[in-house]
Design an enzyme around this catalytic site. Structure first.
Site, short mmCIF file in Angstrom:
data_model
loop_
_atom_site.label_atom_id
_atom_site.label_comp_id
_atom_site.label_asym_id
_atom_site.label_seq_id
_atom_site.Cartn_x
_atom_site.Cartn_y
_atom_site.Cartn_z
N ASP A 159 9.71 -5.54 7.70
CA ASP A 159 8.65 -4.53 7.60
C ASP A 159 8.45 -3.82 8.93
O ASP A 159 7.78 -2.78 8.97
CB ASP A 159 7.34 -5.18 7.15
N GLY A 218 1.81 -5.51 3.98
CA GLY A 218 1.26 -4.37 4.73
C GLY A 218 0.99 -3.25 3.75
O GLY A 218 1.47 -3.32 2.62
P1 AMP Z 1 2.45 -7.41 12.02
O1 AMP Z 1 2.98 -8.81 12.11
O2 AMP Z 1 1.46 -7.08 13.06
O3 AMP Z 1 3.53 -6.42 11.85
O4 AMP Z 1 1.58 -7.41 10.68
C1 AMP Z 1 2.15 -7.37 9.40
C2 AMP Z 1 1.19 -6.71 8.47
O5 AMP Z 1 0.04 -7.50 8.34
C3 AMP Z 1 0.71 -5.35 8.93
O6 AMP Z 1 1.49 -4.34 8.42
C4 AMP Z 1 -0.68 -5.26 8.41
O7 AMP Z 1 -0.69 -4.59 7.19
C5 AMP Z 1 -1.07 -6.69 8.19
N1 AMP Z 1 -2.11 -7.06 9.16
C6 AMP Z 1 -1.95 -7.52 10.42
N2 AMP Z 1 -3.15 -7.75 10.99
C7 AMP Z 1 -4.09 -7.41 10.08
C8 AMP Z 1 -5.51 -7.40 10.05
N3 AMP Z 1 -6.22 -7.79 11.11
N4 AMP Z 1 -6.11 -6.97 8.93
C9 AMP Z 1 -5.41 -6.57 7.86
N5 AMP Z 1 -4.09 -6.56 7.82
C10 AMP Z 1 -3.42 -6.97 8.90
MG MG Z 2 4.17 -4.70 11.58
#
Ligand code: AMP
Ligand code: MG
Length: 503
Positions: A263, A101
């Site tokens: 995270d 991220g």
């Molecule tokens: P999450 O599982 O939603 O917490 O996602 C983890 C990390 O993946 C986030 O902090 C984002 O930085 C990255 N991420 C999730 N979806 C996207 C996306 N569509 N484009 C770019 N980065 C993403």
């Molecule tokens: Mg997240």
């Protein structure tokens, strides 16, 4: 359809506009933590929902009415100081995942308000240097869930990042199917995560950057710890204490986060990153709300333990600053008792019990036995506690509405006799106790089917249901007779709903 890309422009002064800090604190840390990144905004943006109450608290109510706000919060404009992306790493499902991220959240900067400084963040305004394979976008579906649950948690009084507004657009985004893009604006004192610290310890070991980040975080958010003999240990202990309190509150309202990767843990002890979350319907301690969590790592009953695991990951990251992993781990020692005390107190409050000297253990057993009965009969978590508020303690009372939630009536009756006896021991007055219990046992929680109904309507262009739910959930403890249906059991079709990490 793919609409043309909008042009990025600098903001002209608008009435009641946010007072941006000259230089946000995270920007002072500079690379490698934060980099200026321009947003790639949304074409033809429109409001889906705006948070009038939060805007008023922040002094942004007038501004949020205007087009300047719409363009800024759609990512089509930048504040004077520019926009920023910060990088973090973390453990996903217990496995080190490296840099992951922030690939789609941009910090708009920091605003000065009567409540102190807040960071504003837009999520889904295009790719950043940290996007990996992602498109930097977020879809309307998941953004509605994030908006509503942030505000539902705030309404419940649980520490959380807030949602100021949600902007939609016709821009097409590919997930399992084609969906439309949206950008949610989040507000918090800070979006600092465990993963920001892990980044400098694992991916690119950089003790100087780690120390600079820890020092800045302490100075800004944990000022009482600054200047002490062991500030980094004190920081770990304080984060552990806040996390323990947060987890006790999650457990007490039947909230399942769904993806407690490191995270997704806030350094400030806030609930952060609403994705495949869920509130318990029929009580099952092993309930797993995230369809992508095949091993049940983040089941309701496991959350307090997972939080401790995550704290260990944070401690390991800070180890170079405290003389090694042993010292870092030792700083977390208070977590388990802090959680136990906070959850015990929350359960006593849910049962309407005032502290009676020498009764703590017995009270905890009484609460645990109720949970056990609820689990055995799969009684609805929120409805059971809300009906318990109406419990009549007189020996001949039938308490039918509550009793009906249990299959094993004899077992419930036996428990109810113990409860009534305990209430008499503190000369509890039913009406008084009931009123108190209604302030901790919510009538309205954001069950999946409620969010899903709002999402389906929004995808058809009607945002009234999102707006109605947002208002309803501002006051989850109050009786709102016109919304009685939203306090009921989940309908049968809800059982087939699957929420996953797709967002
Ligand atoms: P999450 O599982 O939603 O917490 O996602 C983890 C990390 O993946 C986030 O902090 C984002 O930085 C990255 N991420 C999730 N979806 C996207 C996306 N569509 N484009 C770019 N980065 C993403
Ligand atoms: Mg997240």
């Amino acid at each position: 359809m793919n609409a043309p890309e909008p042009e990025l422009h600098r903001l002209a002064a608008a009435r009641g506009a946010p007072r941006w800090a000259e230089r946000p604190w995270f920007a002072t840390l500079g690379a490698p933590l934060a980099r200026p990144v321009a947003p790639l905004g949304l074409p033809a943006p429109h409001w889906v929902v705006r948070n009038g109450s939060l805007a008023a608290e922040l002094g942004l109510a007038d501004w949020l009415q205007g087009d300047a706000a719409l363009q800024l919060l759609a990512g089509n404009a930048q504040p004077r100081g520019g926009t920023w992306a910060t990088v973090y790493s973390g453990h996903q499902f217990g496995v080190w995942a490296g840099q992951l991220g922030d690939g789609r959240a941009l910090l708009l900067g920091e605003i000065e308000t009567a409540q102190g400084p807040f960071e504003l963040q837009i999520k889904g305004a295009g790719r950043t240097p940290y996007s990996r394979m992602g498109d930097g976008r977020a879809v309307l579906r998941s953004s509605i869930r994030e908006y509503l649950c942030s505000e539902a948690m705030a309404g419940l009084g649980i520490p959380t990042t807030r949602a100021l507004a949600l902007v939609g657009s016709p821009l097409a985004v590919r997930r399992e199917e084609i969906e439309s893009a949206a950008v949610v604006t989040r507000v918090a004192p800070s979006f600092l995560r465990f993963g920001h610290f892990e980044h400098f310890a694992h991916s690119e070991p950089d003790t100087a950057a780690l120390r600079a980040l820890a020092d800045a975080a302490i100075a800004r958010f944990f000022a009482a710890l600054a200047g002490g003999p062991r500030p980094y240990e004190a920081l770990l202990a304080e984060v552990a204490r806040r996390t323990a309190h947060l987890l006790a509150q999650w457990q007490a309202v039947g909230f399942c986060h769904g993806v407690m990767n490191t995270d997704n843990m806030s350094l400030l002890g806030l609930t952060i990153d609403y994705g495949p979350f869920g509130f318990l319907d029929a009580f099952e301690p092993g309930h797993v709300c995230n369809h992508s969590d095949s091993e049940g790592r983040y089941a309701w009953a496991r959350q307090p333990g997972v939080a401790l695991w995550n704290l260990h990951a944070l401690a390991y990251a800070l180890a170079p600053l405290v003389g090694g992993p042993e010292q870092a781990r030792a700083a977390l020692e208070g977590y388990e008792s802090a959680f136990g005390d906070a959850f015990g107190a929350a359960l006593a409050a849910k049962l309407g019990l005032r502290a009676l000297a020498g009764c703590e253990e017995q009270d905890r057993t009484l609460a645990d036995d109720l949970l056990q009965r609820m689990a055995a009969d799969r009684a609805d978590f929120s409805i059971t506690f809300r009906r318990l508020a109406g419990f009549v303690s007189a020996p001949d009372a039938a308490n039918e509405a509550l009793r009906d939630l249990f299959v094993d009536r004899a077992a419930f009756d036996a428990w109810a006799r113990r409860y009534a006896e305990r209430l008499r021991a503190e000369s509890s007055i039913d009406a008084e106790r009931g009123a108190r219990m209604c302030r901790v046992n919510p009538k309205y929680v954001l069950r999946n089917h409620l969010a899903e109904t709002a999402i389906r309507r929004a995808r058809a262009g009607d945002f009234a249901e999102v707006q109605r739910l947002a208002r309803l959930l501002e006051r989850p403890y109050d009786e709102q007779p016109e919304h009685e249906a939203d306090a009921g059991f989940a309908p049968e079709w809800a059982a087939s709903l699957e929420v996953s990490c797709s967002s």
